[in-house]
Design a protein around this motif. Structure first.
Motif, PDB file in Angstrom:
ATOM      1  N   TYR A   1       0.826  -1.202   0.000  1.00 33.28           N
ATOM      2  CA  TYR A   1       0.000   0.000   0.000  1.00 33.28           C
ATOM      3  C   TYR A   1       0.863   1.255   0.000  1.00 33.28           C
ATOM      4  N   SER A   2       0.280   2.355  -0.430  1.00 35.27           N
ATOM      5  CA  SER A   2       0.972   3.642  -0.342  1.00 35.27           C
ATOM      6  C   SER A   2       1.083   4.023   1.129  1.00 35.27           C
TER       7      SER A   2
ATOM      8  N   GLU B   1      -2.297   5.033   2.451  1.00 35.47           N
ATOM      9  CA  GLU B   1      -3.197   3.893   2.608  1.00 35.47           C
ATOM     10  C   GLU B   1      -2.823   3.072   3.836  1.00 35.47           C
ATOM     11  N   CYS B   2      -1.535   2.960   4.134  1.00 35.58           N
ATOM     12  CA  CYS B   2      -1.100   2.281   5.361  1.00 35.58           C
ATOM     13  C   CYS B   2      -1.663   3.000   6.579  1.00 35.58           C
TER      14      CYS B   2
ATOM     15  N   ARG C   1      -4.369   4.925   6.670  1.00 40.02           N
ATOM     16  CA  ARG C   1      -5.825   4.709   6.689  1.00 40.02           C
ATOM     17  C   ARG C   1      -6.155   3.343   7.274  1.00 40.02           C
ATOM     18  N   LYS C   2      -5.462   2.319   6.781  1.00 39.29           N
ATOM     19  CA  LYS C   2      -5.715   0.962   7.255  1.00 39.29           C
ATOM     20  C   LYS C   2      -5.394   0.819   8.739  1.00 39.29           C
TER      21      LYS C   2
ATOM     22  N   ASP D   1      -9.140   9.604   6.934  1.00 32.62           N
ATOM     23  CA  ASP D   1      -8.870   9.700   5.496  1.00 32.62           C
ATOM     24  C   ASP D   1      -8.237  11.024   5.109  1.00 32.62           C
TER      25      ASP D   1
END
Length: 192
Positions: A30-31, A34-35, A37-38, A43
């Motif tokens: 992941y970018s 995104e890391c 966010r996860k 967001d």
């Protein structure tokens, strides 16, 4: 016993979100945003959190954990810089013989990313672009956005305040507009 504190006054050590971020980051799938966010970061601010988590200054324990996780991953899967470079060389040569240059390069980019050896730095380029704009540039940009999306910007009544004497008291504004009576479901049952 006194608890250790870091620069921001927070307890020293890693939070669950920071551990999760490091885990996703080392996976390399992941970018950075995104890391984040996860891992549970919002967001809208994920890329800023990711940058802070990786800078080594704001949260120094996170890069240290990433380093440890990478070492564990290298021991477990044998994914190292030397192995990646050797594999890249093998695929490059084979692809050159077959005339499939971009396929080999793309496969190695993905593999390097999965091994956590490459970092996509593109997402941080837009973070503070408004800071570099002048007041006139910002006003022009807002005017353009208002023209493009008129429903998103209802026209407020505005006046330029140059002196505190020109301002209206907040209470005067609130008291000037009578509140509407809201009928709740419980009130309707009692009335009926």
């Amino acid at each position: 016993m006194e608890e250790k504190k870091n620069k921001g006054g927070r307890p020293a050590g890693l939070t669950n979100r920071q551990r999760e971020f490091a885990k996703y980051y080392v996976e390399g799938r992941y970018s950075n945003a995104e890391c984040a966010r996860k891992a549970g970061y919002a967001d809208g601010s994920a890329s800023q959190h990711a940058a802070k988590l990786l800078d080594g200054k704001t949260f120094p324990d996170v890069p240290e954990l990433i380093k440890e996780l990478r070492q564990d991953r290298e021991r477990k899967y044998g994914v190292t810089l030397i192995n990646q470079l050797k594999r890249f060389d093998e695929l490059s040569r084979a692809a050159e013989e077959e005339g499939q240059f971009s396929a080999a390069i793309n496969a190695e980019k993905i593999r390097s990313s999965l091994g956590g050896l490459t970092i996509d730095r593109r997402e941080a380029t837009h973070v503070h672009q408004l800071d570099n704009l002048s007041r006139e540039d910002i006003v022009a940009r807002l005017a353009s956005l208002r023209q493009q999306y008129p429903n998103a910007f209802p026209e407020p009544e505005m006046k330029r305040v140059k002196d505190a004497k020109d301002r209206e008291s907040t209470m005067d504004i609130i008291e000037a507009v009578p509140a509407e009576k809201v009928t709740l479901p419980a009130d309707r049952e009692q009335d009926g």
